[in-house]
Every structure is written in structure tokens, then in C-alpha cells.
Design a protein around this motif. Structure first.
Motif, PDB file in Angstrom:
ATOM      1  N   TYR A   1     -10.442 -23.326 -54.291  1.00  0.00           N
ATOM      2  CA  TYR A   1     -11.707 -23.516 -53.325  1.00  0.00           C
ATOM      3  C   TYR A   1     -12.309 -22.107 -52.972  1.00  0.00           C
ATOM      4  CZ  TYR A   1     -15.021 -23.312 -49.371  1.00  0.00           C
ATOM      5  OH  TYR A   1     -15.986 -22.936 -48.512  1.00  0.00           O
ATOM      6  N   LEU A   2     -11.325 -21.235 -52.420  1.00  0.00           N
ATOM      7  CA  LEU A   2     -11.556 -19.922 -51.965  1.00  0.00           C
ATOM      8  C   LEU A   2     -12.076 -19.139 -53.441  1.00  0.00           C
ATOM      9  CD1 LEU A   2      -9.169 -19.358 -49.413  1.00  0.00           C
ATOM     10  CD2 LEU A   2     -11.598 -19.634 -49.221  1.00  0.00           C
ATOM     11  N   ALA A   3     -11.591 -19.124 -54.368  1.00  0.00           N
ATOM     12  CA  ALA A   3     -11.794 -18.430 -55.591  1.00  0.00           C
ATOM     13  C   ALA A   3     -13.275 -18.726 -55.936  1.00  0.00           C
ATOM     14  CB  ALA A   3     -10.726 -18.801 -56.731  1.00  0.00           C
ATOM     15  N   ASP A   4     -13.800 -20.121 -56.072  1.00  0.00           N
ATOM     16  CA  ASP A   4     -14.934 -20.610 -56.195  1.00  0.00           C
ATOM     17  C   ASP A   4     -16.086 -20.136 -55.493  1.00  0.00           C
ATOM     18  OD1 ASP A   4     -14.281 -22.048 -58.520  1.00  0.00           O
ATOM     19  OD2 ASP A   4     -13.972 -24.036 -57.615  1.00  0.00           O
ATOM     20  N   ALA A   5     -15.496 -20.282 -54.038  1.00  0.00           N
ATOM     21  CA  ALA A   5     -16.219 -19.631 -52.977  1.00  0.00           C
ATOM     22  C   ALA A   5     -16.856 -18.218 -53.548  1.00  0.00           C
ATOM     23  CB  ALA A   5     -15.862 -19.875 -51.643  1.00  0.00           C
ATOM     24  N   VAL A   6     -15.577 -17.113 -53.456  1.00  0.00           N
ATOM     25  CA  VAL A   6     -16.073 -16.071 -53.817  1.00  0.00           C
ATOM     26  C   VAL A   6     -16.861 -15.777 -55.091  1.00  0.00           C
ATOM     27  CG1 VAL A   6     -14.805 -13.503 -54.388  1.00  0.00           C
ATOM     28  CG2 VAL A   6     -13.880 -15.212 -52.700  1.00  0.00           C
TER      29      VAL A   6
ATOM     30  N   THR B   1     -18.952 -17.802 -56.372  1.00  0.00           N
ATOM     31  CA  THR B   1     -20.556 -18.675 -56.129  1.00  0.00           C
ATOM     32  C   THR B   1     -21.413 -17.580 -55.695  1.00  0.00           C
ATOM     33  OG1 THR B   1     -19.661 -20.785 -56.205  1.00  0.00           O
ATOM     34  CG2 THR B   1     -21.619 -20.370 -55.155  1.00  0.00           C
ATOM     35  N   GLN B   2     -20.633 -16.857 -54.567  1.00  0.00           N
ATOM     36  CA  GLN B   2     -21.448 -15.842 -53.681  1.00  0.00           C
ATOM     37  C   GLN B   2     -21.939 -14.816 -54.688  1.00  0.00           C
ATOM     38  OE1 GLN B   2     -19.024 -14.689 -50.531  1.00  0.00           O
ATOM     39  NE2 GLN B   2     -19.803 -16.219 -49.098  1.00  0.00           N
ATOM     40  N   THR B   3     -20.895 -14.330 -55.470  1.00  0.00           N
ATOM     41  CA  THR B   3     -21.330 -12.984 -56.429  1.00  0.00           C
ATOM     42  C   THR B   3     -22.491 -13.713 -57.643  1.00  0.00           C
ATOM     43  OG1 THR B   3     -19.191 -11.871 -56.119  1.00  0.00           O
ATOM     44  CG2 THR B   3     -20.387 -11.400 -58.401  1.00  0.00           C
ATOM     45  N   GLU B   4     -22.131 -14.851 -58.077  1.00  0.00           N
ATOM     46  CA  GLU B   4     -23.040 -15.322 -59.050  1.00  0.00           C
ATOM     47  C   GLU B   4     -24.434 -15.631 -58.452  1.00  0.00           C
ATOM     48  OE1 GLU B   4     -23.325 -19.824 -60.566  1.00  0.00           O
ATOM     49  OE2 GLU B   4     -21.226 -18.957 -61.028  1.00  0.00           O
ATOM     50  N   ALA B   5     -24.691 -15.976 -57.277  1.00  0.00           N
ATOM     51  CA  ALA B   5     -25.799 -16.171 -56.482  1.00  0.00           C
ATOM     52  C   ALA B   5     -26.614 -14.753 -56.419  1.00  0.00           C
ATOM     53  CB  ALA B   5     -25.837 -16.769 -55.289  1.00  0.00           C
ATOM     54  N   LEU B   6     -25.781 -13.736 -55.975  1.00  0.00           N
ATOM     55  CA  LEU B   6     -26.296 -12.396 -55.974  1.00  0.00           C
ATOM     56  C   LEU B   6     -26.965 -11.831 -57.282  1.00  0.00           C
ATOM     57  CD1 LEU B   6     -24.799  -9.700 -53.582  1.00  0.00           C
ATOM     58  CD2 LEU B   6     -25.473  -9.119 -56.049  1.00  0.00           C
ATOM     59  N   VAL B   7     -26.068 -12.235 -58.270  1.00  0.00           N
ATOM     60  CA  VAL B   7     -26.096 -11.610 -59.626  1.00  0.00           C
ATOM     61  C   VAL B   7     -27.271 -12.065 -59.947  1.00  0.00           C
ATOM     62  CG1 VAL B   7     -25.510 -11.335 -61.997  1.00  0.00           C
ATOM     63  CG2 VAL B   7     -23.983 -10.895 -60.181  1.00  0.00           C
TER      64      VAL B   7
ATOM     65  N   THR C   1     -17.419  -5.754 -57.759  1.00  0.00           N
ATOM     66  CA  THR C   1     -15.841  -5.589 -57.982  1.00  0.00           C
ATOM     67  C   THR C   1     -14.920  -5.264 -56.784  1.00  0.00           C
ATOM     68  OG1 THR C   1     -16.407  -5.148 -60.180  1.00  0.00           O
ATOM     69  CG2 THR C   1     -14.152  -4.818 -59.550  1.00  0.00           C
ATOM     70  N   VAL C   2     -15.427  -4.399 -56.268  1.00  0.00           N
ATOM     71  CA  VAL C   2     -14.660  -3.817 -55.072  1.00  0.00           C
ATOM     72  C   VAL C   2     -14.738  -4.841 -53.950  1.00  0.00           C
ATOM     73  CG1 VAL C   2     -14.586  -2.249 -53.155  1.00  0.00           C
ATOM     74  CG2 VAL C   2     -14.962  -1.273 -55.573  1.00  0.00           C
ATOM     75  N   THR C   3     -15.814  -5.557 -53.997  1.00  0.00           N
ATOM     76  CA  THR C   3     -15.828  -6.385 -52.744  1.00  0.00           C
ATOM     77  C   THR C   3     -14.899  -7.640 -52.911  1.00  0.00           C
ATOM     78  OG1 THR C   3     -18.263  -6.014 -52.239  1.00  0.00           O
ATOM     79  CG2 THR C   3     -17.597  -8.114 -51.646  1.00  0.00           C
ATOM     80  N   GLY C   4     -14.773  -8.060 -54.321  1.00  0.00           N
ATOM     81  CA  GLY C   4     -13.993  -8.996 -54.615  1.00  0.00           C
ATOM     82  C   GLY C   4     -12.520  -8.685 -54.468  1.00  0.00           C
ATOM     83  N   VAL C   5     -12.178  -7.716 -55.028  1.00  0.00           N
ATOM     84  CA  VAL C   5     -10.778  -7.232 -54.559  1.00  0.00           C
ATOM     85  C   VAL C   5     -10.427  -7.127 -53.172  1.00  0.00           C
ATOM     86  CG1 VAL C   5      -9.247  -5.215 -54.822  1.00  0.00           C
ATOM     87  CG2 VAL C   5     -10.760  -5.909 -56.664  1.00  0.00           C
ATOM     88  N   VAL C   6     -11.346  -6.689 -52.104  1.00  0.00           N
ATOM     89  CA  VAL C   6     -11.100  -6.617 -50.560  1.00  0.00           C
ATOM     90  C   VAL C   6     -11.076  -7.975 -50.408  1.00  0.00           C
ATOM     91  CG1 VAL C   6     -12.214  -5.596 -48.583  1.00  0.00           C
ATOM     92  CG2 VAL C   6     -12.249  -4.326 -50.431  1.00  0.00           C
ATOM     93  N   LEU C   7     -11.854  -8.994 -50.747  1.00  0.00           N
ATOM     94  CA  LEU C   7     -11.611 -10.296 -50.109  1.00  0.00           C
ATOM     95  C   LEU C   7     -10.523 -11.005 -50.581  1.00  0.00           C
ATOM     96  CD1 LEU C   7     -15.425 -11.581 -51.017  1.00  0.00           C
ATOM     97  CD2 LEU C   7     -14.446 -11.174 -48.890  1.00  0.00           C
ATOM     98  N   GLY C   8     -10.029 -10.832 -51.906  1.00  0.00           N
ATOM     99  CA  GLY C   8      -8.730 -11.359 -52.035  1.00  0.00           C
ATOM    100  C   GLY C   8      -7.614 -10.757 -51.355  1.00  0.00           C
ATOM    101  N   LEU C   9      -7.788  -9.295 -51.068  1.00  0.00           N
ATOM    102  CA  LEU C   9      -6.490  -8.653 -50.075  1.00  0.00           C
ATOM    103  C   LEU C   9      -6.818  -9.043 -48.795  1.00  0.00           C
ATOM    104  CD1 LEU C   9      -4.377  -6.528 -50.272  1.00  0.00           C
ATOM    105  CD2 LEU C   9      -6.251  -4.927 -49.464  1.00  0.00           C
ATOM    106  N   LEU C  10      -7.510  -9.461 -48.336  1.00  0.00           N
ATOM    107  CA  LEU C  10      -7.858 -10.098 -46.910  1.00  0.00           C
ATOM    108  C   LEU C  10      -7.270 -11.432 -46.789  1.00  0.00           C
ATOM    109  CD1 LEU C  10     -11.364  -8.805 -45.664  1.00  0.00           C
ATOM    110  CD2 LEU C  10      -9.366  -7.898 -44.988  1.00  0.00           C
TER     111      LEU C  10
ATOM    112  N   ALA D   1     -12.524 -14.144 -59.999  1.00  0.00           N
ATOM    113  CA  ALA D   1     -13.560 -14.676 -59.851  1.00  0.00           C
ATOM    114  C   ALA D   1     -14.984 -14.006 -59.703  1.00  0.00           C
ATOM    115  CB  ALA D   1     -13.631 -15.564 -58.625  1.00  0.00           C
ATOM    116  N   THR D   2     -14.602 -12.823 -59.129  1.00  0.00           N
ATOM    117  CA  THR D   2     -15.817 -11.749 -59.096  1.00  0.00           C
ATOM    118  C   THR D   2     -16.272 -11.361 -60.400  1.00  0.00           C
ATOM    119  OG1 THR D   2     -15.149 -11.225 -56.922  1.00  0.00           O
ATOM    120  CG2 THR D   2     -16.672  -9.632 -57.973  1.00  0.00           C
TER     121      THR D   2
END
Length: 308
Positions: free
Chosen positions: A188-193, A195-201, A219-228, A261-262
Motif C-alpha cells: 500500500y505505501l509503495a503504491d501510495a508514493v 500514485t502521488q508521483t504519477e498524478a503529478l507527472v 526521485t529525491v522525494t521518493g528516496v526521502v519518503l522511503g527513508l522516513l 515506485a517513484t
């Protein structure tokens, strides 16, 4: 551009130019190109020619620095250049400044109307022209199914493949059933991340923003979210289920799956857009299939390596 346009020489007078126009058919006579050995020296409007004294040199009537465009210039840029300079037509030159033709006023107007239609369609979240946008909204149920069902069938195939991947880790699940508890959360969390990127693109593509302008930051946002997610999840899983191996596997899987996912969510809409397909229909189902499969695979590989 039209090549059937009036052309005058720099040595002619106003009367010479008007006389040379008689007996010829042109696509437009609103603007006359003034040339010296084929090179554009300026342009003169028909209004100025008709109002001038017959012996007035055409060089005194012309605009010596008119707006020009080169062959291959984007049509919207060309049309706006004519508007900004108050010209009724636009001169076209080649790479060395030789006059090759004019874009007449009726074609400039057609370009502006077409570009306005496209811009309004993009602001509405559609690709292509306003006619295509209206068709997408009002199309029949059969057409809607035709556009959507193939992607969803691909998703169904992905779901069966995901079941096969989970089944291949049956032994690991028997050894540590706690691993199964976190599959939905990781997916779910990977899909959510994604989906947000996909909608923005997709939103960016719909208004003409290229993927290059968002790729690095997303790309940086996806890595940071994964780290958090990893930093928050590890202590919580360890505290509630008291298994350091499973907690570490979940944290690693969330970090990796969110980052991947990003990337998928950026590449797929861009690829469909380049292929001339509407990314709004295909990106969601296809990205979900790929992200889910990769998330499950990443999680079970992490669990097999860390938790067991």
C-alpha cells in the motif's frame, strides 16, 4: 507559410511595386517582402504603399527590422511574435536570411485559435485538442470499456503473478508467519508514493511540463519518503511484535519499494505520452501492477535475507 506572396526589390518605388502586383494571383497581399539579392531587407504594408506618393522609394516605406522566423520555428511562437509586433503577416527566412515566404494573416489566426484550444484542453487535464477532450468525456460506454479494460486485464494478470510470487516464499512464511502481516502495508505505501508521483507527472504533461523538470526532485522525494517510512516503521514493529529481524526487513522493504515506485511512476506516464497514448488511462493500472510485483518481491527477498 505561403510562397505565393508579393516581393519587391529595394530599388523600386511605391508605384513600381503596385504595378508589378497587377495581373498576378497571391495568397495574401497584406504585406510585401522587400529583398536585396534574395535577402530580406524589410517588409512594407499594402496600406503604406497605397497611401504613399508614386515616386516614394519602397525603402522609405518599409519596416527595416520586421519580426521574422526561420523554417522549422514552432507555430505558436511564430504567431505570438507577429501579434507582439503588430504585424498582419510574418516573414519567413532561411538560415542565411534569404526570404522564403510569408505566413498570411488567416493562417496566423488559425494557429492562434488552435493553440488556444489546445491550451484550454490541457488546463482541463486532457492531452491533445479540445475536440479530443470533449470526446473523452462524452464517449459511449463501449468506447470507455475499450480504452480501460485492456489495462485492467493486465492488472488481473499481475494479481495472479503476485500470488505466484507469494507462493514461491511458502517455506519462509511457514517458518515465520509474522512476515505475512506486513505485506499489505508495504504494498500500500509503495503504491501510495507512486500514485502521488504519477498524478503529478500526468498533471505536468497535460499542461506541457516535461519530465526533465520534475525527475530529479521527484526521485529525491521518493528516496526521502522511503527513508522516513523505514525510520518510523522499525521501532514501531520492534516495539509491538518484538522481532528485530522482521522489523528490519519491513524497514528495508519500505525504503527500497518507495524509491522504486517513484521511478516507475515517472517513467510509465512519460513513455505512454511519447507513444501518443493517453497516460491517464494506462499509467494507473500498469504502474500498480509493476509496483505491486516489485514491492512483494523486494519485501520477501529482504525478509528471507534478514528475518530468517
Amino acid at each position: 507559410m505561403s510562397t505565393a506572396v508579393p516581393v519587391a526589390a529595394v530599388g523600386q518605388s511605391a508605384d513600381d511595386v503596385l504595378t508589378s502586383l497587377r495581373g498576378h494571383s497571391y495568397d495574401s497581399v497584406g504585406l510585401v517582402g522587400v529583398c536585396a539579392d534574395g535577402v530580406l531587407a524589410g517588409v512594407v504594408t499594402m496600406e503604406r504603399l497605397l497611401a504613399a506618393a508614386p515616386v516614394t522609394p519602397v525603402t522609405e516605406l518599409m519596416d527595416p527590422d520586421p519580426p521574422t522566423v526561420r523554417l522549422g520555428t514552432d507555430q505558436e511562437h511564430a504567431a505570438w511574435q507577429a501579434v507582439q509586433h503588430g504585424e498582419s503577416a510574418l516573414a519567413v527566412v532561411d538560415g542565411v536570411g534569404r526570404f522564403v515566404g510569408l505566413v498570411p494573416p488567416q493562417r496566423l489566426l488559425a494557429v492562434l485559435l488552435a493553440e488556444h484550444d489546445e491550451d484550454m484542453a490541457r488546463l482541463g487535464g486532457f492531452l491533445g485538442s479540445g475536440a479530443a477532450a470533449r470526446t473523452a468525456v462524452t464517449e459511449s460506454v463501449a468506447r470507455r470499456l475499450w480504452h480501460r479494460l485492456p489495462w485492467l486485464l493486465l492488472g488481473l494478470a499481475g494479481a495472479l503473478l503476485a500470488a505466484g510470487i507469494v507462493g514461491s516464499f511458502e517455506q519462509e512464511l511457514e517458518e515465520q508467519v509474522l512476515i505475512a502481516f506486513f505485506v499489505p502495508g508495504v504494498v500500500y505505501l509503495a503504491d501510495a508514493v507512486g500514485t502521488q508521483t504519477e498524478a503529478l507527472v500526468i498533471r505536468g504533461l497535460s499542461v506541457g511540463v516535461g519530465i526533465g523538470r520534475v525527475a530529479r526532485r521527484e526521485t529525491v522525494t521518493g528516496v526521502v519518503l522511503g527513508l522516513l517510512f523505514a525510520v518510523l516503521t522499525y521501532p514501531l514493529v520492534l516495539l509491538l511484535w518484538h522481532d528485530a529481524g522482521v522489523a528490519a526487513a519491513v524497514a528495508v522493504a519500505l525504503f527500497a519499494a518507495s524509491s522504486v515506485a517513484t521511478l516507475i511512476a515517472m517513467v510509465l506516464p512519460w513513455t505512454l505520452h511519447r507513444l501518443g497514448r493517453d497516460p491517464a488511462f494506462g499509467s494507473g493500472p500498469l504502474a500498480t501492477v509493476i509496483q505491486d510485483l516489485l514491492s512483494i518481491l523486494i519485501y520477501f527477498l529482504a525478509a528471507a535475507a534478514i528475518a530468517l
